[in-house]
Design a protein around this motif. Structure first.
Motif, PDB file in Angstrom:
ATOM      1  N   ASN A  25       0.833  -1.204   0.000  1.00 47.25           N
ATOM      2  CA  ASN A  25       0.000   0.000   0.000  1.00 47.25           C
ATOM      3  C   ASN A  25       0.869   1.255   0.000  1.00 47.25           C
ATOM      4  O   ASN A  25       0.892   2.015   0.975  1.00 47.25           O
ATOM      5  N   CYS A  49      -0.885  -0.845  -4.461  1.00 50.28           N
ATOM      6  CA  CYS A  49      -1.912   0.206  -4.397  1.00 50.28           C
ATOM      7  C   CYS A  49      -1.197   1.552  -4.370  1.00 50.28           C
ATOM      8  O   CYS A  49      -1.005   2.165  -3.319  1.00 50.28           O
ATOM      9  N   ARG A  66      -2.459  -0.702  -8.995  1.00 47.38           N
ATOM     10  CA  ARG A  66      -3.627   0.172  -8.901  1.00 47.38           C
ATOM     11  C   ARG A  66      -3.144   1.615  -8.930  1.00 47.38           C
ATOM     12  O   ARG A  66      -3.191   2.339  -7.946  1.00 47.38           O
ATOM     13  N   GLY A  67      -2.644   1.992 -10.084  1.00 48.33           N
ATOM     14  CA  GLY A  67      -2.081   3.310 -10.277  1.00 48.33           C
ATOM     15  C   GLY A  67      -1.367   3.330 -11.619  1.00 48.33           C
ATOM     16  O   GLY A  67      -1.637   2.507 -12.497  1.00 48.33           O
ATOM     17  N   ARG A  94     -11.725  -2.541 -15.403  1.00 45.46           N
ATOM     18  CA  ARG A  94     -11.468  -2.983 -14.025  1.00 45.46           C
ATOM     19  C   ARG A  94     -12.748  -3.509 -13.394  1.00 45.46           C
ATOM     20  O   ARG A  94     -13.818  -2.964 -13.627  1.00 45.46           O
ATOM     21  N   ALA A 114      -7.754   0.867 -18.125  1.00 45.39           N
ATOM     22  CA  ALA A 114      -6.617   0.104 -17.627  1.00 45.39           C
ATOM     23  C   ALA A 114      -6.089  -0.782 -18.752  1.00 45.39           C
ATOM     24  O   ALA A 114      -6.752  -0.977 -19.777  1.00 45.39           O
ATOM     25  N   ALA A 131      -2.227  -2.557 -15.042  1.00 44.26           N
ATOM     26  CA  ALA A 131      -2.094  -1.257 -14.383  1.00 44.26           C
ATOM     27  C   ALA A 131      -3.197  -0.338 -14.866  1.00 44.26           C
ATOM     28  O   ALA A 131      -3.704  -0.482 -15.985  1.00 44.26           O
ATOM     29  N   ASP A 132      -3.569   0.623 -14.012  1.00 41.53           N
ATOM     30  CA  ASP A 132      -4.559   1.609 -14.427  1.00 41.53           C
ATOM     31  C   ASP A 132      -4.037   2.411 -15.614  1.00 41.53           C
ATOM     32  O   ASP A 132      -4.786   2.796 -16.505  1.00 41.53           O
ATOM     33  N   ASN A 187       1.512   4.140  -7.309  1.00 46.24           N
ATOM     34  CA  ASN A 187       2.211   4.210  -8.591  1.00 46.24           C
ATOM     35  C   ASN A 187       3.550   3.488  -8.530  1.00 46.24           C
ATOM     36  O   ASN A 187       4.111   3.272  -7.452  1.00 46.24           O
ATOM     37  N   ASP A 207      -0.224  -6.534 -10.327  1.00 46.16           N
ATOM     38  CA  ASP A 207      -1.412  -5.690 -10.479  1.00 46.16           C
ATOM     39  C   ASP A 207      -1.105  -4.346  -9.823  1.00 46.16           C
ATOM     40  O   ASP A 207      -0.886  -4.273  -8.615  1.00 46.16           O
ATOM     41  N   MET A 243       0.175  -7.030  -5.597  1.00 48.45           N
ATOM     42  CA  MET A 243      -0.708  -5.912  -5.916  1.00 48.45           C
ATOM     43  C   MET A 243      -0.122  -4.669  -5.255  1.00 48.45           C
ATOM     44  O   MET A 243       0.159  -4.665  -4.059  1.00 48.45           O
TER      45      MET A 243
END
Length: 222
Positions: free
Chosen positions: A121, A139, A157-158, A222, A205, A178-179, A141, A155, A137
């Motif tokens: 995170n 969370c 999330r950024g 997503r 994404a 990735a987003d 960049n 994965d 994962m």
């Protein structure tokens, strides 16, 4: 000067070819510029293949020493078939400092928990590296200059603008999501590629996976 040396990815590394009529000094200066500016293809541990008979033994040795100073190997014995895009190389060791919440691993570890998921995170900043034998994962960049190396899938999330290696142990079913997927370099198992140059569609994404021996980027929901 950028067209003096052409780089083509092959299954075991990188193959170099030189512009017709280019002399040794021009080739050496162009290669040195690429190495010192951090070309995305020249990663430590990569084998670089050069053609025999283009330069003298003394000149070849000068190029070999130059590549060795940057942590790369040079070979004049090229036998692999050529690929026009998406080069492939063998997995290599990474020596940057590890800054993460996941356990570091070594390629020769007998037990590999690639089916598990590690969650981080925070944003991975330039100069930091995440290594895990599992999937991961993130969370946040992955900034330019950062590296993510996972035994499973990745994965993000950024936005991903760093270097990502999924399927480190050779798992070709691994993928990277990735987003916003804009890595300086991406690896899945033994296949390596750069992000496409086309502009990313806002709000979409992307997923990168191996298809027919190449890394393919595809938009996903997503």
């Amino acid at each position: 000067m950028s067209d003096i040396v052409k780089i083509r990815g092959v299954k075991s590394g990188l193959q170099l070819s030189f512009a017709k009529g280019a002399n040794f000094d021009e080739v050496q200066a162009n290669l040195l510029e690429k190495l010192e500016t951090g070309s995305n293809f020249f990663i430590r541990g990569t084998t670089v293949y050069m053609q025999k008979g283009v330069f003298s033994d003394e000149q070849n040795e000068a190029l070999r020493r130059m590549f060795h100073r940057h942590g790369m190997l040079v070979s004049m014995d090229f036998k692999q078939p050529n690929f026009s895009v998406t080069p492939a190389v063998s997995p290599m060791p990474y020596s940057a400092p590890v800054t993460n919440t996941a356990p570091a691993f070594q390629p020769n570890q007998p037990e590999r928990n690639t089916g598990k998921m590690t969650v981080i995170n925070k944003t991975i900043r330039g100069g930091q590296e995440v290594r895990t034998e599992s999937s991961v994962m993130i969370c946040g960049n992955v900034n330019p200059g950062a590296q993510v190396i996972a035994g499973g899938s990745v994965d993000i999330r950024g936005t991903c603008r760093g270097m990502v290696h999924a399927g480190f142990y050779g798992d070709e079913t691994a993928f990277v999501v990735a987003d916003k997927l804009m890595p300086t370099q991406i690896r899945i198992a033994n296949v390596i590629a750069r992000s496409p140059d086309n502009v990313k569609e806002a709000g979409m994404a992307e997923r990168a996976s191996i298809k027919n021996g190449y890394i393919v980027f595809e938009p996903i929901m997503r």
